[in-house]
Each structure stands twice: as C-alpha cells, then as structure tokens.
Design a protein around this motif. Structure first.
Motif, PDB file in Angstrom:
ATOM      1  N   ASN A 177     -37.631  -6.693  22.280  1.00 30.07           N
ATOM      2  CA  ASN A 177     -37.333  -7.062  23.436  1.00 30.07           C
ATOM      3  C   ASN A 177     -37.341  -8.308  23.280  1.00 30.07           C
ATOM      4  N   ARG A 178     -38.407  -9.153  23.142  1.00 32.02           N
ATOM      5  CA  ARG A 178     -38.625 -10.684  23.745  1.00 32.02           C
ATOM      6  C   ARG A 178     -37.757 -11.486  22.498  1.00 32.02           C
ATOM      7  N   THR A 179     -37.786 -11.141  21.858  1.00 33.64           N
ATOM      8  CA  THR A 179     -37.364 -11.155  20.464  1.00 33.64           C
ATOM      9  C   THR A 179     -35.669 -11.695  20.367  1.00 33.64           C
ATOM     10  N   ALA A 180     -35.460 -10.219  21.024  1.00 37.23           N
ATOM     11  CA  ALA A 180     -34.142 -10.471  21.309  1.00 37.23           C
ATOM     12  C   ALA A 180     -33.422 -11.079  21.739  1.00 37.23           C
ATOM     13  N   LEU A 181     -34.200 -11.817  23.473  1.00 36.36           N
ATOM     14  CA  LEU A 181     -33.812 -11.676  24.347  1.00 36.36           C
ATOM     15  C   LEU A 181     -33.754 -13.538  23.642  1.00 36.36           C
ATOM     16  N   ARG A 182     -34.442 -14.256  23.035  1.00 38.16           N
ATOM     17  CA  ARG A 182     -34.408 -15.872  22.525  1.00 38.16           C
ATOM     18  C   ARG A 182     -33.625 -15.608  21.574  1.00 38.16           C
ATOM     19  N   ALA A 183     -32.969 -14.800  20.416  1.00 38.45           N
ATOM     20  CA  ALA A 183     -32.074 -14.766  19.968  1.00 38.45           C
ATOM     21  C   ALA A 183     -30.491 -15.254  20.132  1.00 38.45           C
ATOM     22  N   ILE A 219     -40.192  -1.868  17.790  1.00 36.54           N
ATOM     23  CA  ILE A 219     -41.109  -1.251  17.252  1.00 36.54           C
ATOM     24  C   ILE A 219     -41.537  -1.129  18.541  1.00 36.54           C
ATOM     25  N   GLU A 220     -40.972  -1.511  19.486  1.00 40.37           N
ATOM     26  CA  GLU A 220     -42.019  -1.302  21.470  1.00 40.37           C
ATOM     27  C   GLU A 220     -41.443   0.882  21.394  1.00 40.37           C
ATOM     28  N   ASP A 221     -42.015   1.587  21.937  1.00 40.72           N
ATOM     29  CA  ASP A 221     -42.544   2.538  22.457  1.00 40.72           C
ATOM     30  C   ASP A 221     -41.889   2.869  23.987  1.00 40.72           C
ATOM     31  N   ALA A 222     -41.421   1.724  24.625  1.00 36.44           N
ATOM     32  CA  ALA A 222     -41.512   1.509  26.175  1.00 36.44           C
ATOM     33  C   ALA A 222     -40.057   1.376  26.665  1.00 36.44           C
ATOM     34  N   THR A 223     -39.781   2.007  27.844  1.00 36.93           N
ATOM     35  CA  THR A 223     -38.392   2.435  28.479  1.00 36.93           C
ATOM     36  C   THR A 223     -38.202   1.188  28.733  1.00 36.93           C
ATOM     37  N   ILE A 224     -39.121   0.413  29.871  1.00 38.66           N
ATOM     38  CA  ILE A 224     -38.743  -0.351  30.359  1.00 38.66           C
ATOM     39  C   ILE A 224     -38.115  -1.742  28.905  1.00 38.66           C
ATOM     40  N   TRP A 229     -34.308  -4.957  25.367  1.00 38.75           N
ATOM     41  CA  TRP A 229     -33.882  -5.148  23.858  1.00 38.75           C
ATOM     42  C   TRP A 229     -32.671  -4.703  23.514  1.00 38.75           C
ATOM     43  N   LEU A 230     -32.150  -3.471  23.957  1.00 32.58           N
ATOM     44  CA  LEU A 230     -30.856  -2.989  23.457  1.00 32.58           C
ATOM     45  C   LEU A 230     -29.965  -4.248  24.764  1.00 32.58           C
ATOM     46  N   TYR A 231     -29.842  -4.367  26.118  1.00 31.35           N
ATOM     47  CA  TYR A 231     -29.080  -5.017  26.903  1.00 31.35           C
ATOM     48  C   TYR A 231     -28.617  -6.643  25.740  1.00 31.35           C
ATOM     49  N   ALA A 232     -30.355  -7.471  25.159  1.00 31.18           N
ATOM     50  CA  ALA A 232     -29.951  -8.819  24.596  1.00 31.18           C
ATOM     51  C   ALA A 232     -29.370  -8.615  23.150  1.00 31.18           C
ATOM     52  N   MET A 233     -29.714  -7.416  22.631  1.00 36.76           N
ATOM     53  CA  MET A 233     -29.071  -6.946  21.119  1.00 36.76           C
ATOM     54  C   MET A 233     -27.270  -7.135  21.548  1.00 36.76           C
ATOM     55  N   MET A 234     -26.616  -6.389  22.628  1.00 36.89           N
ATOM     56  CA  MET A 234     -25.618  -6.059  23.355  1.00 36.89           C
ATOM     57  C   MET A 234     -24.542  -8.262  23.282  1.00 36.89           C
ATOM     58  N   GLY A 235     -25.876  -8.726  23.924  1.00 40.71           N
ATOM     59  CA  GLY A 235     -25.327  -9.637  24.704  1.00 40.71           C
ATOM     60  C   GLY A 235     -25.231 -10.840  23.053  1.00 40.71           C
ATOM     61  N   TYR A 236     -26.502 -10.572  22.580  1.00 41.18           N
ATOM     62  CA  TYR A 236     -26.382 -11.691  21.448  1.00 41.18           C
ATOM     63  C   TYR A 236     -25.420 -11.430  20.644  1.00 41.18           C
ATOM     64  N   ALA A 237     -24.711  -9.526  20.114  1.00 44.51           N
ATOM     65  CA  ALA A 237     -23.283 -10.460  19.291  1.00 44.51           C
ATOM     66  C   ALA A 237     -22.262 -10.307  20.129  1.00 44.51           C
ATOM     67  N   ASP A 238     -22.731 -10.247  21.661  1.00 46.93           N
ATOM     68  CA  ASP A 238     -21.583 -10.677  22.263  1.00 46.93           C
ATOM     69  C   ASP A 238     -21.130 -12.180  21.581  1.00 46.93           C
ATOM     70  N   ALA A 239     -22.590 -13.186  21.938  1.00 48.34           N
ATOM     71  CA  ALA A 239     -22.088 -14.027  20.949  1.00 48.34           C
ATOM     72  C   ALA A 239     -21.564 -14.472  20.214  1.00 48.34           C
ATOM     73  N   LYS A 240     -22.207 -14.141  19.038  1.00 48.34           N
ATOM     74  CA  LYS A 240     -21.775 -14.545  17.834  1.00 48.34           C
ATOM     75  C   LYS A 240     -20.467 -13.972  17.366  1.00 48.34           C
ATOM     76  N   GLY A 241     -19.831 -13.033  18.764  1.00 48.51           N
ATOM     77  CA  GLY A 241     -18.290 -11.781  18.165  1.00 48.51           C
ATOM     78  C   GLY A 241     -18.584 -10.935  17.940  1.00 48.51           C
ATOM     79  N   LYS A 399     -50.505  -0.182  21.755  1.00 46.81           N
ATOM     80  CA  LYS A 399     -50.204  -0.293  20.642  1.00 46.81           C
ATOM     81  C   LYS A 399     -49.135  -0.703  20.830  1.00 46.81           C
ATOM     82  N   MET A 400     -48.531  -2.175  19.144  1.00 53.05           N
ATOM     83  CA  MET A 400     -48.182  -3.056  19.773  1.00 53.05           C
ATOM     84  C   MET A 400     -46.374  -2.384  18.828  1.00 53.05           C
ATOM     85  N   THR A 401     -45.830  -2.362  19.935  1.00 48.46           N
ATOM     86  CA  THR A 401     -46.290  -3.165  21.211  1.00 48.46           C
ATOM     87  C   THR A 401     -45.904  -2.045  22.507  1.00 48.46           C
ATOM     88  N   HIS A 402     -46.638  -2.737  23.908  1.00 52.04           N
ATOM     89  CA  HIS A 402     -45.871  -1.707  25.040  1.00 52.04           C
ATOM     90  C   HIS A 402     -46.462  -0.572  24.853  1.00 52.04           C
TER      91      HIS A 402
END
Length: 770
Positions: A177-183, A219-224, A229-241, A399-402
């Motif tokens: 998630n944190r990587t996707a947010l940075r991207a 790589i995460e297995d945590a609901t939060i 991650w999903l929402y950040a990936m959508m925002g990342y894709a949105d920014a790139k069209g 367990k890595m991570t979350h």
C-alpha cells in the motif's frame, strides 16, 4: 451538467443478462451531491475547523507535522465541480486553498522541526503521501483550464516540488500500500508539472515503484491495507490515464472476485491481519463501483450497493474525507449496471496459492451464516520486497507485511446478524502491544503449539504426584505458557481438500512448521441441518520431542458453562455494540487428558475471555493427537444442555487413528469422522498403489472405511453417506462401496504386472439399511 467518466473505452468487457432493478442501488449523482454539500459545509465552517486543528496540533507526534484535514478534500471537490459546471465560485475556493495551504507550517514549532532529520530542507507542506495527491489533483484541473496566473502556478509548484523531494528522502518499495501511494503522488506531480526540471527524476522513481505494483500480487494480507492499495492503484492509473488498462490486468480482475467472495453478512470484508472491524469500507466502495462499471458486473455493483446502504448516512455531510471518496464513486461509477446478489455459497477464496482462504456460507443476506477460515502464509512470492521490509522497519511481530500469525484461524463467524467469533484486532501500541498484541498466534482462534510440556496440574487425591489425600494443584496458566515477545515464526500452509454439498461442506488445511518440527491439520465440517461446525484439529510431530498444543477460542461473554461446554456471545467489538440474539455453544466432546481453562485477556482493545483445551506430552516421530470442537450457533433462549446431550465422541479402532462425532437430531443420526494421518495407508514403494485397504482401514462405531473423511445421515432405514478418497466403505457390515481393481504395471522391482485398487475421489449415495 456534463457527465465526466473515467471509462471512455473498455479494454475488457464481460457481458451479463438483463436484471431487475434493485431497491438498494445508489444513483451515482447522489454521491456527487453528497460531495458538493460536504464541501459547502467545510467552506462555511473553515475558521472553526482551523481553530480546532491548531488546538490539537501535536509537535511531539511520531508522524511529525500534520497539516489541517478536510481542506484538500474540499479543494478537490470544488475543482472537479468547476470542471463539470464552469462556475468560477468553485474554482476560486479551490485556488484559495492551494495558495494558502503552505502557510499552515508556521504553526509547527521550529524546535520540533529541528529534531527531525527528514526536515533538513524545511517542513514540507505535504508531508503525508496518503493525501499529497489531494493537493495536486485540484491544481492539475485549475492549471489545465488556465485559471491560475504564472505567479500562482509558481507558488503552488514550489510546494509540490518541495514535497516530492521530501517524499524521495525515504525509500519504500514493493507491491504494497505505501509504495502504491508514493507512486500515485509522483504520477500526479508528473502529470501536473510535465516540464518541471525535476520531473525526469520523479518519473524514474515513479516507474520503479509502479512497476512492482502494476500487474503483480500485493504482498500484504490485511484488510485495511488491501483497501488502501486498491484505491492508490486506481489513483495511480487515473493520473497516468490508464484506468482501463489497470482493470484489464488479470490480477485486478482476480482481486475484484476475491473481495466480492469475502463480503460477510455485516456488509463488509472481515478484518484479518492488521485491520479493524469495518475499517476502510469507503475505499472498497470506490473499488467495487469501478469494477462494476468496467467489468459490467452486477454482483460487484451489488457489493457496492450493500456497502453504501450499510455505512453511508447521506445526511452526515461533515465527513469531508468520505465526500472525497464518494466523488470518485461518481467518477468511476455507473447507473447502467443493475445489482444482483451473488448465487454461489461456500467456496475457496480464491484458490490455494495466493488467496488461501475458505468461506462457508448459506446465503448473502445480513441473517446468513458465514465463517471465514484464513490459512494464508507469508508464501514464496515477493521475497526481495519482504526482505527489504524486514531489514528497514522494526516489525518482527508481523509476517511481511501487515500479516498476523493467523494461519488456519477462524477469522469471523456470524449467524442471524450476530457476531459469534471474531479476529483479534490490529495493535494497541506501535509497533505492537504486549506479547505482540494483537498479531501473535494466541490472539487468534487456532491451535497454538510450543516445544516443552505444560504443567497440567493434578486433581484432588490424584495419585500421580502425591499421596491420595493431597489437595488439588492447579495447572499452569495456558496463556502464561504460550506468551512470548510475539515475534512471528515463518511457517507454510497447504490446502489438502475442499468439497461442498447440499448437506455439508468440508475443508482440510495444513500448517507446517519446519523449524519447530510439527504439522497441524484443521478439518472443518459445516453441517447444515442441524446447523453446526465440527472442527477437528490434528497435531503431528515430525521429530521426537516434548510438545504442548493449545486449542484456543476467544469470546466476549460466557453466558453459561457446564461439563466441557461453554455458551458464549459477543456483545461488542471495541466501542461498537452488537446484536446478541444468537449465542455460540463451544463444546469439547473429547476430554481425556485435556487441561481446560478460562482466562481473562485483552484483545481487540477490550476485555475478553479465552477458552483453551490443552495437552502436552512427549511425541514419537510421526505421532498424532487430535482435538474436537463443536460450534453451534443457537437462539439465546435455547438451553445448550439440550444440544450437548445429543453430541458424543466416538473412539476409533485402532484407537487414536481417527476422530468421529455422532449428532442426534430427533429421528436422525449424523456421524462425521476423519482419518488423522493421511499417510498411514502407505506400506510399500516397489509397486503401485502404495496402499492397501487393510493398511488404511479404520472403524468408527458402525462405519468402517479407509477414506480421509466421511459424513453419514441415518433416518429410519435410510442411510445417506459421503466418503472421501476411499477404496471401500461399510456400515454395520453392509458394503456401501467397493472400488473395482485396475491394472497396475511397471513395478520398480521388475515383478509382473498385477491388479490393484486405486482410491475414488469420493463416493456419495443413499441406501436402505435393514
């Protein structure tokens, strides 16, 4: 009003039949109007909101400077409305936020800033990459429509530049998630400032971070963090069209199905791993609205409708953070896909490599029965990324991570709207609470194993340790015996089997601890009438050693208890009160050489009880022991004694080779049984099959078979039966099934080809028993 949509063309379209209108569907314009009203409320109350922020600003926070909340969300909403409606009032309000947002840094004390090495170039106006894009998005819109002059653009771009350079001071990478947010933040900066001198550097980092996440497994297995991650990936894709391309990846389609299958009767994905009850439902809502649109999928639209109907109060417009997300529900969503409730019931979610979860359910309504088994291990994927995290952050409890030590655990059990079993929660301190709260194995509904033997105590007058008149000596506290620092032990898991039928569902999953030297199989039989779960837990030693195994079940209240049974319920999860119309009977029908305890614990930020059934001994190589737990949801007015007295454990012959229980229900008798050691049949290697019927047969009362699992239901002279992985089965001497011999050649010892009997996958039939 001009309709602006994310999806102009669909790269992947899945067609569905025309469906009837659902009364639960939320028109997407309602999302937009909520966002508008929330932004208007925020604008009207800006002065008081800023005053409250100043009063609560904490210079000592481990997270450093945190600028005022709500304001960026408001600016994004207004900029989007301006783009849609061309009202200068909206653009002016967004412009004011962008030009003044950096001024709030003066409220952060200089002495606090000097203590942070990451503020060496000054306090960043956008220090939180969870929200950085919420500043850049409105700027990109106003710049595109030429609403800002050169001086204003320069001032805003200086803030973005400084914040991007600050973001690059700390490295985090991998599919999480944190990587996707940075991207995402970098992608929006590149889109808004394509000609900036630093764009080339930002693009290098954006591509590196995005590459690891796009078209890869998280790589995460945590609901939060799944939701983030999903929402950040959508925002990342949105920014790139590239939104359509993102949803065209196999992984994103997998996740859409994965989270759909996990939706519980509560209207939300259960909280597993680092997660809290019902948290981040709003990000899942955006994801399901988008997935329903691009895949034209009525079931995903149903998921969005259920979440919206459960959690959104459209009159509570003060939640500007929610308004920001609902704006994206409008942008991604559609009214053209009509919700339809999914038809499937118990299922694997989605398989035994990536998802590693099993859901047992009898429906999709708030009243349905639902159980989630999570056997996800850390796995073999993402090794470089997991190792990087271990090396740079102090989180040895995860367990890595979350992820938690929750393998083979029951995450959630619900019935008739009541929560009956629940996961342990996230944490009560950073990085974890006492004893690894709430990540370690003893905070979950599972078997916990330690080397060494627990002191089991002695009853009054027991001869083993004392003269006959010695008073009782209590056994050792199970929790004290199990407790440690909470450090996560790497293990691996496997699915052995899963089957679903009209009268029962069955799963067998395995945890393997190569270092401690044991295996643990959890077998779940979901008996549908009378409704109950029969849980068999089989421990197998892979070494000669002392072991203690504790069968743990957690609850909030114990309403009544008796001889090896406990009537329990959850009245709350944290501060949230729960429906208490249904209780859960927890019964241990096999009690020989078992230490039972009830202990207080702190779990999920509240006081709870842990019920334990424990044994300890020296194990020979390959030796087994088994636990049996019966979970019976029932109306609270039902006396649990009337249920317990109709359940009995049936010993196997040979003793200890199998486990079985009999359940009496009026004129019906149900029997469920399992073979403990699935390899006990194997007696030769020079030819195939390796097994014979004689080497694997076990008698369970009237049932005899070499199968792994069986379920029988007898009513009068009628016997319905299912036996799994068998060559033969009999009932009270009557042959039920006998696999015919086949031709087996190519023996390793060079002997002649001979006949042999191979096992059938399962056999299921109804017969008359005279």
């Amino acid at each position: 009003m001009k309709r602006i949509t994310i999806f102009s063309l669909f790269a992947l379209i899945l067609t569905s039949s025309t469906l009837s209108q659902s009364p639960d569907q939320v028109p997407v314009n309602r999302y937009l109007e909520f966002a508008r009203r929330s932004a208007d409320w925020t604008w009207k109350n800006m002065d008081s909101l800023l005053m409250r922020w100043k009063e609560t600003l904490d210079p000592k926070s481990v997270f450093g400077y945190r600028p005022p909340p709500r304001i960026l969300e408001m600016a994004t909403i207004y900029a989007t409305l301006y783009e849609m409606e061309k009202k200068d009032e909206y653009a002016e309000r967004a412009r004011k936020v962008l030009l003044t947002y950096g001024n709030y840094r003066k409220e952060y004390p200089e002495e606090a800033a000097e203590l942070r090495p990451d503020y060496s170039s000054g306090v960043p106006a956008l220090p939180d990459f969870f929200t950085t894009m919420r500043y850049i998005r409105p700027y990109e819109i106003l710049k595109k429509h030429n609403y800002l002059n050169d001086e204003e653009q320069g001032k805003i771009e200086e803030i973005i530049e400084h914040s991007m350079e600050y973001l690059l001071q700390t490295q985090e990478w991998g599919p999480m998630n944190r990587t996707a947010l940075r991207a995402e933040a970098l992608a929006w900066a590149i889109r808004a400032m394509p000609d900036h001198p630093n764009t080339r550097k930002w693009k290098t980092m954006e591509e590196a971070l995005g590459f690891d996440n796009w078209g890869n497994w998280e790589i995460e297995d945590a609901t939060i963090y799944h939701a983030i991650w999903l929402y950040a990936m959508m925002g990342y894709a949105d920014a790139k069209g590239k939104t359509t391309e993102l949803f065209g990846t196999p992984e994103m389609y997998y996740y859409a199905q994965y989270f759909l299958q996990l939706i519980s009767p509560d209207g939300m994905i259960p909280d597993f791993g680092d997660a809290n009850w019902q948290a981040n439902w709003n990000r899942f809502l955006v994801f399901f609205e988008a997935a329903a649109t691009v895949y034209k999928n009525p079931e995903m639209k149903w998921a969005a409708s259920v979440i919206a109907g459960k959690f959104i109060d459209f009159e509570q417009i003060r939640n500007t953070g929610l308004a920001y997300l609902l704006l994206d529900c409008y942008r991604y969503g559609t009214d053209e896909v009509i919700p339809q409730e999914p038809a499937g019931l118990s299922t694997e979610v989605m398989e035994d490599v990536q998802g590693k979860k099993i859901v047992f359910r009898n429906g999709w309504s708030p009243e349905s029965t639902f159980m989630l088994l999570n056997y996800r291990d850390e796995g073999d994927g993402g090794v470089l990324f997991r190792d990087y995290l271990r090396d740079v952050i102090p989180v040895e409890e995860e367990k890595m991570t979350h992820g938690h030590a929750d393998e083979n655990s029951i995450v959630l059990l619900m019935n008739k709207g009541s929560v009956l079993l629940h996961d342990g929660g996230y944490r009560d301190y950073m990085p974890s609470g006492p004893y690894g709260a709430y990540r370690q194995d003893y905070f979950h509904n599972r078997l916990c194993v330690r080397q060494e033997k627990i002191w089991m105590g002695q009853e009054e007058g027991e001869w083993r340790y004392s003269p006959t008149d010695h008073p009782e000596i209590p056994g050792q506290s199970v929790l004290d015996f199990l407790h440690n620092a909470g450090s996560y032990r790497i293990i691996r898991t496997q699915k052995i089997d899963f089957l679903t039928f009209t009268d029962f569902d069955y799963s067998r999953t395995r945890l393997i601890d190569d270092k401690l030297g044991y295996e643990w199989d959890r077998i779940i039989a979901y008996v549908k009438n009378p409704e109950m779960f029969v849980i068999f837990d089989v421990f197998k030693s892979r070494i000669e050693e002392f072991f203690t195994a504790a069968n743990l079940w957690h609850t909030r209240e114990i309403i009544a208890q008796g001889n090896h049974w406990y009537d329990t319920r959850y009245d709350s999860i944290g501060n949230q009160k729960l429906n208490t119309n249904t209780n859960l009977l927890i019964h241990f029908p096999r009690s020989h050489f078992r230490l039972e305890q009830v202990e207080r614990e702190t779990r999920y930020y509240q006081t709870e009880w842990v019920l334990s059934e424990t044994t300890g001994q020296h194990f020979e190589l390959g030796q087994h022991i088994g636990f049996v737990t019966i979970l019976v949801p029932h109306p609270k007015k039902i006396n649990p004694v009337s249920v317990v007295e109709n359940i009995r454990f049936i010993e196997s012959d040979p003793e200890g080779k199998g486990l079985s229980v009999e359940i009496r229900d009026h004129d019906r008798t149900i029997q469920v049984g399992i073979k403990q050691d699935l390899r006990m049949d194997m007696v030769r290697d020079y030819r195939r099959p390796k097994y014979t019927y004689e080497s694997g047969k076990i008698r369970y009362g009237k049932i005899e078979t070499n199968g792994d699992f069986f379920y029988t239901q007898k009513q009068g002279a009628n016997l319905n039966y299912t036996v799994v992985n068998l060559t033969r089965a009999t009932y009270d001497g009557k042959l039920l099934f006998d696999q015919k011999p086949g031709y087996f050649g190519l023996a390793f010892d060079g002997s002649s080809d001979v006949s042999g009997v191979g096992k059938a996958r399962y056999w299921r039939d109804e017969v008359k028993i005279e």
